[in-house]
Scaffold this motif. Structure first.
Motif, short mmCIF file in Angstrom:
data_model
loop_
_atom_site.label_atom_id
_atom_site.label_comp_id
_atom_site.label_asym_id
_atom_site.label_seq_id
_atom_site.Cartn_x
_atom_site.Cartn_y
_atom_site.Cartn_z
N GLU A 112 0.83 -1.21 0.00
CA GLU A 112 0.00 0.00 0.00
C GLU A 112 0.87 1.26 0.00
OE1 GLU A 112 -3.07 -0.19 3.00
OE2 GLU A 112 -4.37 -1.21 1.55
N TYR B 99 -6.73 4.52 -5.81
CA TYR B 99 -6.74 3.36 -4.92
C TYR B 99 -7.19 3.77 -3.53
CZ TYR B 99 -5.07 -0.38 -1.91
OH TYR B 99 -4.99 -1.36 -0.96
N LYS B 100 -8.13 3.02 -2.97
CA LYS B 100 -8.62 3.24 -1.61
C LYS B 100 -8.00 2.18 -0.71
CE LYS B 100 -12.11 6.17 -2.76
NZ LYS B 100 -11.45 6.97 -3.76
N GLN C 18 -7.47 -0.40 1.83
CA GLN C 18 -8.35 -1.23 2.66
C GLN C 18 -7.57 -2.42 3.23
OE1 GLN C 18 -11.58 -2.35 0.08
NE2 GLN C 18 -12.31 -0.25 -0.12
N PRO D 233 -4.14 -4.72 -0.87
CA PRO D 233 -3.69 -4.18 -2.15
C PRO D 233 -3.53 -5.24 -3.23
CG PRO D 233 -1.88 -4.27 -0.60
CD PRO D 233 -3.12 -4.59 0.18
N TRP E 96 -6.69 -5.72 -5.12
CA TRP E 96 -6.89 -4.64 -6.09
C TRP E 96 -6.07 -4.89 -7.35
CZ3 TRP E 96 -3.43 -0.41 -7.41
CH2 TRP E 96 -4.04 0.60 -8.15
N THR F 206 -7.55 -7.69 -9.29
CA THR F 206 -8.78 -7.28 -9.97
C THR F 206 -8.44 -6.60 -11.28
OG1 THR F 206 -9.98 -7.08 -7.87
CG2 THR F 206 -10.88 -5.89 -9.76
N GLU G 137 -10.47 -13.35 -0.53
CA GLU G 137 -9.83 -12.46 -1.50
C GLU G 137 -10.04 -12.98 -2.92
OE1 GLU G 137 -6.06 -10.85 1.14
OE2 GLU G 137 -5.95 -12.86 0.29
N GLN H 191 -13.49 -12.17 -4.08
CA GLN H 191 -13.60 -10.77 -4.51
C GLN H 191 -12.99 -10.58 -5.89
OE1 GLN H 191 -11.55 -8.04 -1.92
NE2 GLN H 191 -12.27 -6.25 -3.01
#
Length: 197
Positions: A21, A78-79, A81, A84, A87, A90, A159, A162
């Motif tokens: 992150e 990027y938020k 959470q 990383p 993300w 994804t 994960e 998601q």
């Protein structure tokens, strides 16, 4: 005998996630060294996931490069959470799916593709790689993705759910079914080689 386990893959530590992150925050500020560090830390996992999705070394390499370009462009959005890698995966999945839809086909992995995928597994010889390839091919594409994300990328099942946009129960079910298939295939391989104990 293949020297790895599929059901004991450790998850990433909180420290690794915090470092990743921090790299993303630095990238958002234009730090190219942070992008290089992120690539060193996650590039192999991104490549492995892209390869499991597309089944082609060249395509996976292209997606890997595109992922880090996309990270460079969108790090500011990027938020944080604490996840990383989810993300990043994804982004990988979305780019691979776009590539797959554009081509409307999948290309079977060649022997060179399989060797490249497991090149860092020094305890695996040529015969182990052939056996592993035939074992993995007993799984559906979705089962392959789930097993690779858990065993190779070391992601937790939630994960993976998601990333693949699947319910957690589906991921768990498919993972357990895949393990049963692999264990049965390993048993059959050992039995056919006279490896009964």
């Amino acid at each position: 005998m293949i020297a790895f386990t599929l059901d004991a893959a450790p998850g990433r530590s909180g420290r690794q996630d915090a470092e990743t992150e921090e790299c993303i925050r630095k990238i958002a500020r234009g730090d190219k060294q942070a992008l290089a560090q992120l690539y060193r830390d996650t590039g192999a996992a991104v490549y492995g996931f892209a390869l499991s999705l597309l089944g082609n070394v060249q395509e996976a390499e292209d997606i890997q490069q595109d992922v880090f370009i996309r990270i460079w462009q969108s790090a500011g959005s990027y938020k944080a959470q604490g996840k990383p890698l989810a993300w990043i995966f994804t982004i990988t999945r979305n780019l691979a799916l776009m590539r797959f839809r554009d081509q409307k086909k999948t290309i079977a992995m060649t022997e060179e593709d399989w060797q490249a995928m497991f090149a860092d597994q020094v305890q695996m010889d040529g015969e182990d790689r052939i056996i592993l390839k035939s074992l993995i091919e007993t799984l559906s594409r979705e089962e392959q993705n789930i097993v690779m994300l858990h065993a190779v990328a070391q992601l937790k099942h939630r994960e993976i759910a998601q990333i693949l946009d699947l319910p957690l129960s589906t991921v768990l079910s498919k993972y357990n079914r895949a393990l049963k298939k692999l264990k049965q295939a390993i048993k059959e391989t050992d039995d056919s080689k006279g490896g009964r104990k």
